[in-house]
Scaffold this motif. Structure first.
Motif, PDB file in Angstrom:
ATOM      1  N   ASP A 109       0.816  -1.179   0.094  1.00  0.00           N
ATOM      2  CA  ASP A 109      -0.011   0.014   0.267  1.00  0.00           C
ATOM      3  C   ASP A 109       0.849   1.176  -0.062  1.00  0.00           C
ATOM      4  OD1 ASP A 109       0.710   0.677   2.786  1.00  0.00           O
ATOM      5  OD2 ASP A 109      -0.932  -0.450   3.401  1.00  0.00           O
ATOM      6  N   ILE A 110       0.212   2.402   0.064  1.00  0.00           N
ATOM      7  CA  ILE A 110       0.992   3.529  -0.322  1.00  0.00           C
ATOM      8  C   ILE A 110       1.770   3.958   0.921  1.00  0.00           C
ATOM      9  CG2 ILE A 110      -0.784   5.211   0.853  1.00  0.00           C
ATOM     10  CD1 ILE A 110      -0.278   7.230  -1.389  1.00  0.00           C
ATOM     11  N   HIS A 111       1.622   3.514   1.960  1.00  0.00           N
ATOM     12  CA  HIS A 111       2.424   3.656   3.176  1.00  0.00           C
ATOM     13  C   HIS A 111       3.633   2.636   3.276  1.00  0.00           C
ATOM     14  CE1 HIS A 111      -0.737   6.472   4.798  1.00  0.00           C
ATOM     15  NE2 HIS A 111      -1.600   5.573   4.596  1.00  0.00           N
ATOM     16  N   GLY A 112       3.916   1.999   2.491  1.00  0.00           N
ATOM     17  CA  GLY A 112       4.760   1.142   2.249  1.00  0.00           C
ATOM     18  C   GLY A 112       4.828  -0.267   2.977  1.00  0.00           C
ATOM     19  N   ASN A 113       3.603  -0.516   3.446  1.00  0.00           N
ATOM     20  CA  ASN A 113       3.233  -1.873   4.216  1.00  0.00           C
ATOM     21  C   ASN A 113       3.449  -3.095   3.041  1.00  0.00           C
ATOM     22  OD1 ASN A 113       2.675  -0.474   6.650  1.00  0.00           O
ATOM     23  ND2 ASN A 113       0.852  -0.017   6.016  1.00  0.00           N
ATOM     24  N   VAL A 114       4.029  -4.002   3.726  1.00  0.00           N
ATOM     25  CA  VAL A 114       3.922  -5.362   2.758  1.00  0.00           C
ATOM     26  C   VAL A 114       3.122  -6.580   3.223  1.00  0.00           C
ATOM     27  CG1 VAL A 114       5.538  -6.949   1.823  1.00  0.00           C
ATOM     28  CG2 VAL A 114       6.371  -4.498   2.054  1.00  0.00           C
ATOM     29  N   ASN A 115       2.512  -7.109   2.533  1.00  0.00           N
ATOM     30  CA  ASN A 115       1.542  -8.425   2.990  1.00  0.00           C
ATOM     31  C   ASN A 115       2.155  -9.463   2.321  1.00  0.00           C
ATOM     32  OD1 ASN A 115      -0.176 -10.051   3.742  1.00  0.00           O
ATOM     33  ND2 ASN A 115      -1.993  -9.424   2.454  1.00  0.00           N
ATOM     34  N   VAL A 137      12.371  -9.775   9.050  1.00  0.00           N
ATOM     35  CA  VAL A 137      13.384  -9.258   9.825  1.00  0.00           C
ATOM     36  C   VAL A 137      14.377  -8.283   8.925  1.00  0.00           C
ATOM     37  CG1 VAL A 137      15.720 -10.131  10.713  1.00  0.00           C
ATOM     38  CG2 VAL A 137      13.703 -11.345  11.119  1.00  0.00           C
ATOM     39  N   LEU A 138      14.476  -8.632   7.531  1.00  0.00           N
ATOM     40  CA  LEU A 138      15.517  -7.765   6.558  1.00  0.00           C
ATOM     41  C   LEU A 138      14.720  -6.560   6.319  1.00  0.00           C
ATOM     42  CD1 LEU A 138      16.885 -10.757   4.462  1.00  0.00           C
ATOM     43  CD2 LEU A 138      17.803  -9.595   6.571  1.00  0.00           C
ATOM     44  N   ILE A 139      13.578  -6.459   6.128  1.00  0.00           N
ATOM     45  CA  ILE A 139      13.174  -5.071   5.642  1.00  0.00           C
ATOM     46  C   ILE A 139      13.242  -4.110   6.519  1.00  0.00           C
ATOM     47  CG2 ILE A 139      10.787  -3.968   4.973  1.00  0.00           C
ATOM     48  CD1 ILE A 139       9.946  -6.392   3.254  1.00  0.00           C
ATOM     49  N   PRO A 140      12.858  -4.343   7.876  1.00  0.00           N
ATOM     50  CA  PRO A 140      13.234  -3.082   8.847  1.00  0.00           C
ATOM     51  C   PRO A 140      14.536  -2.999   9.139  1.00  0.00           C
ATOM     52  CG  PRO A 140      11.267  -5.084   9.566  1.00  0.00           C
ATOM     53  CD  PRO A 140      12.320  -5.432   8.469  1.00  0.00           C
ATOM     54  N   THR A 141      15.481  -4.078   9.050  1.00  0.00           N
ATOM     55  CA  THR A 141      16.849  -3.846   9.514  1.00  0.00           C
ATOM     56  C   THR A 141      17.998  -3.434   8.414  1.00  0.00           C
ATOM     57  OG1 THR A 141      17.128  -6.384   9.475  1.00  0.00           O
ATOM     58  CG2 THR A 141      16.424  -5.190  11.375  1.00  0.00           C
ATOM     59  N   ALA A 142      17.533  -3.905   7.112  1.00  0.00           N
ATOM     60  CA  ALA A 142      18.642  -3.697   5.946  1.00  0.00           C
ATOM     61  C   ALA A 142      18.608  -2.342   5.726  1.00  0.00           C
ATOM     62  CB  ALA A 142      18.299  -4.507   4.645  1.00  0.00           C
ATOM     63  N   LYS A 143      19.825  -1.655   5.129  1.00  0.00           N
ATOM     64  CA  LYS A 143      19.834  -0.308   5.036  1.00  0.00           C
ATOM     65  C   LYS A 143      18.957   0.096   3.816  1.00  0.00           C
ATOM     66  CE  LYS A 143      24.737   0.214   6.367  1.00  0.00           C
ATOM     67  NZ  LYS A 143      26.209   0.298   6.116  1.00  0.00           N
ATOM     68  N   LYS A 144      18.863  -0.974   2.831  1.00  0.00           N
ATOM     69  CA  LYS A 144      17.773  -0.484   1.671  1.00  0.00           C
ATOM     70  C   LYS A 144      17.276  -1.859   1.411  1.00  0.00           C
ATOM     71  CE  LYS A 144      21.359   1.213  -0.822  1.00  0.00           C
ATOM     72  NZ  LYS A 144      21.804   2.129  -1.719  1.00  0.00           N
ATOM     73  N   GLN A 160      -5.078  -0.254   1.247  1.00  0.00           N
ATOM     74  CA  GLN A 160      -4.753  -0.708   2.449  1.00  0.00           C
ATOM     75  C   GLN A 160      -4.436  -2.155   2.446  1.00  0.00           C
ATOM     76  OE1 GLN A 160      -7.111   0.330   5.596  1.00  0.00           O
ATOM     77  NE2 GLN A 160      -6.250  -0.972   7.098  1.00  0.00           N
ATOM     78  N   VAL A 161      -3.422  -2.862   2.874  1.00  0.00           N
ATOM     79  CA  VAL A 161      -3.065  -4.302   2.728  1.00  0.00           C
ATOM     80  C   VAL A 161      -4.047  -5.009   3.773  1.00  0.00           C
ATOM     81  CG1 VAL A 161      -0.649  -4.019   1.939  1.00  0.00           C
ATOM     82  CG2 VAL A 161      -1.161  -4.188   4.239  1.00  0.00           C
ATOM     83  N   ILE A 164      -0.522  -6.669   7.838  1.00  0.00           N
ATOM     84  CA  ILE A 164       0.775  -6.088   7.479  1.00  0.00           C
ATOM     85  C   ILE A 164       1.713  -6.883   8.132  1.00  0.00           C
ATOM     86  CG2 ILE A 164       2.422  -4.280   8.237  1.00  0.00           C
ATOM     87  CD1 ILE A 164      -0.307  -2.436   8.856  1.00  0.00           C
ATOM     88  N   THR A 165       2.369  -7.914   7.143  1.00  0.00           N
ATOM     89  CA  THR A 165       3.472  -8.665   7.547  1.00  0.00           C
ATOM     90  C   THR A 165       4.850  -7.824   8.044  1.00  0.00           C
ATOM     91  OG1 THR A 165       2.856 -10.123   5.545  1.00  0.00           O
ATOM     92  CG2 THR A 165       5.156 -10.615   6.325  1.00  0.00           C
ATOM     93  N   THR A 166       4.912  -6.762   7.286  1.00  0.00           N
ATOM     94  CA  THR A 166       6.181  -5.976   7.737  1.00  0.00           C
ATOM     95  C   THR A 166       6.012  -4.634   7.258  1.00  0.00           C
ATOM     96  OG1 THR A 166       8.599  -5.694   7.630  1.00  0.00           O
ATOM     97  CG2 THR A 166       7.494  -6.337   5.786  1.00  0.00           C
ATOM     98  N   ARG A 167       6.450  -3.599   7.603  1.00  0.00           N
ATOM     99  CA  ARG A 167       6.333  -2.235   7.466  1.00  0.00           C
ATOM    100  C   ARG A 167       7.632  -1.229   7.485  1.00  0.00           C
ATOM    101  NH1 ARG A 167       2.336   0.369  11.956  1.00  0.00           N
ATOM    102  NH2 ARG A 167       1.106  -1.289  10.929  1.00  0.00           N
ATOM    103  N   GLY A 168       7.413  -0.335   6.929  1.00  0.00           N
ATOM    104  CA  GLY A 168       8.768   0.784   6.878  1.00  0.00           C
ATOM    105  C   GLY A 168       9.945   0.185   5.999  1.00  0.00           C
ATOM    106  N   ASN A 169      10.780   0.947   5.908  1.00  0.00           N
ATOM    107  CA  ASN A 169      12.336   0.888   5.504  1.00  0.00           C
ATOM    108  C   ASN A 169      12.224   0.592   3.869  1.00  0.00           C
ATOM    109  OD1 ASN A 169      14.769   1.425   6.092  1.00  0.00           O
ATOM    110  ND2 ASN A 169      15.145  -0.833   5.958  1.00  0.00           N
ATOM    111  N   VAL A 170      11.003   0.155   3.343  1.00  0.00           N
ATOM    112  CA  VAL A 170      11.167  -0.088   1.954  1.00  0.00           C
ATOM    113  C   VAL A 170      11.679   1.213   1.108  1.00  0.00           C
ATOM    114  CG1 VAL A 170       9.810  -0.572  -0.373  1.00  0.00           C
ATOM    115  CG2 VAL A 170       8.949  -1.568   2.030  1.00  0.00           C
ATOM    116  N   TRP A 171      12.900   0.740   0.261  1.00  0.00           N
ATOM    117  CA  TRP A 171      13.315   1.867  -0.400  1.00  0.00           C
ATOM    118  C   TRP A 171      12.641   2.149  -1.635  1.00  0.00           C
ATOM    119  CZ3 TRP A 171      18.306   1.403  -3.959  1.00  0.00           C
ATOM    120  CH2 TRP A 171      18.597   2.655  -4.143  1.00  0.00           C
ATOM    121  N   LYS A 172      12.912   1.099  -2.593  1.00  0.00           N
ATOM    122  CA  LYS A 172      12.194   0.965  -3.939  1.00  0.00           C
ATOM    123  C   LYS A 172      11.302  -0.291  -4.142  1.00  0.00           C
ATOM    124  CE  LYS A 172      15.591   4.432  -5.857  1.00  0.00           C
ATOM    125  NZ  LYS A 172      16.415   4.675  -6.878  1.00  0.00           N
ATOM    126  N   ILE A 173      10.397   0.068  -5.043  1.00  0.00           N
ATOM    127  CA  ILE A 173       9.552  -1.182  -5.509  1.00  0.00           C
ATOM    128  C   ILE A 173       9.897  -1.101  -7.059  1.00  0.00           C
ATOM    129  CG2 ILE A 173       7.350  -2.251  -5.650  1.00  0.00           C
ATOM    130  CD1 ILE A 173       6.585  -0.998  -3.299  1.00  0.00           C
TER     131      ILE A 173
END
Length: 242
Positions: A109-115, A137-144, A160-161, A164-173
């Motif tokens: 979704d637009i907020h970078g949430n991943v399902n 683990v990796l989406i929140p902790t990797a630099k990109k 809206q997904v 929410i499996t994980t959120r935040g820190n997505v750099w590019k899709i």
């Protein structure tokens, strides 16, 4: 270059390769042929000191041979410079030392949430998906965190997904139509592929498109296409499109 001279998968692979920089430490997981090829392309073009990590643990495998039918194949250990097991990759990321992680999902979704967990209600889902696995683990902790997806439609890019499996820190899709970049807490349209259009992206996206200027993704060069044929003679990068 004319769009008829290359395929969307070639464009996506080259776009991903161009996101990688020399000396970065980069990881890809299972079912990741497209980013695996992109990593090799980046190493041969402009990032010879890039460090390639993968599920089997082979650090900088010699090549992606015709035997690498799986991006998690033990063949990736052949000719590798070292062995670095998966559990250490998670530790590396949580210590802030993993520069790039390639991951995917089913809904965004637009907020970078991943399902990657369920479609529909979690208790009574229409579809039960594999779950977070390494991405939680990796989406929140990797630099990109770079997401790639071979489908771009309103069922994939939603308002809206469902979960929410994980959120935040997505750099590019990266999708077959465009590239999104996450900034100021939302996904923005970074570029449209020359093979697509703003109208097509809008029609296939379930949330409002945010963008400053209309830009187009840099197409592959003749050198890129020649290298791709050399690196990936069996066209493994196209497996997800079939």
């Amino acid at each position: 270059m004319k769009t008829s001279l290359y395929r969307v998968v070639d464009l996506m692979t080259c776009a991903i390769a161009n996101m990688l920089s020399d000396h970065e430490t980069v990881f890809h997981g299972v079912s990741s042929h497209l980013p695996m090829v992109a990593i090799q392309l980046a190493k041969q073009k402009h990032a010879p000191n890039l460090v390639h990590l993968n599920i089997p643990g082979g650090v900088n495998p010699a090549s992606i041979s015709e035997e690498c039918y799986s991006s998690a194949s033990g063949n990736l250990l052949k000719g590798a410079e070292a062995y670095f097991p998966l559990e250490q990759i998670f530790d590396l990321s949580m210590r802030g030392k993993l520069d790039v992680a390639f991951l995917s999902g089913v809904q965004f979704d637009i907020h970078g949430n991943v399902n990657a967990s369920v479609i529909g209600s979690y208790k009574k889902p229409k579809v039960r998906l594999p779950g977070g696995a390494g991405s939680a683990v990796l989406i929140p902790t990797a630099k990109k965190a770079i997401i790639w997806r071979t489908k771009h439609d309103r069922r994939t890019f939603v308002e809206q997904v469902d979960f929410i499996t994980t959120r935040g820190n997505v750099w590019k899709i990266v999708t077959p139509l465009c590239i999104f970049i996450f900034k100021n807490g939302k996904l923005h349209l970074e570029s449209i592929h020359p093979t697509s259009s703003l109208e097509e992206v809008k029609e296939n996206t379930g949330f409002e498109l945010l963008y400053d200027d209309i830009k187009f993704t840099t197409p592959p060069t003749e050198e890129d296409l020649k290298l791709l044929k050399k690196i990936d003679p069996k066209d493994f990068r196209s497996l997800e499109f079939k």
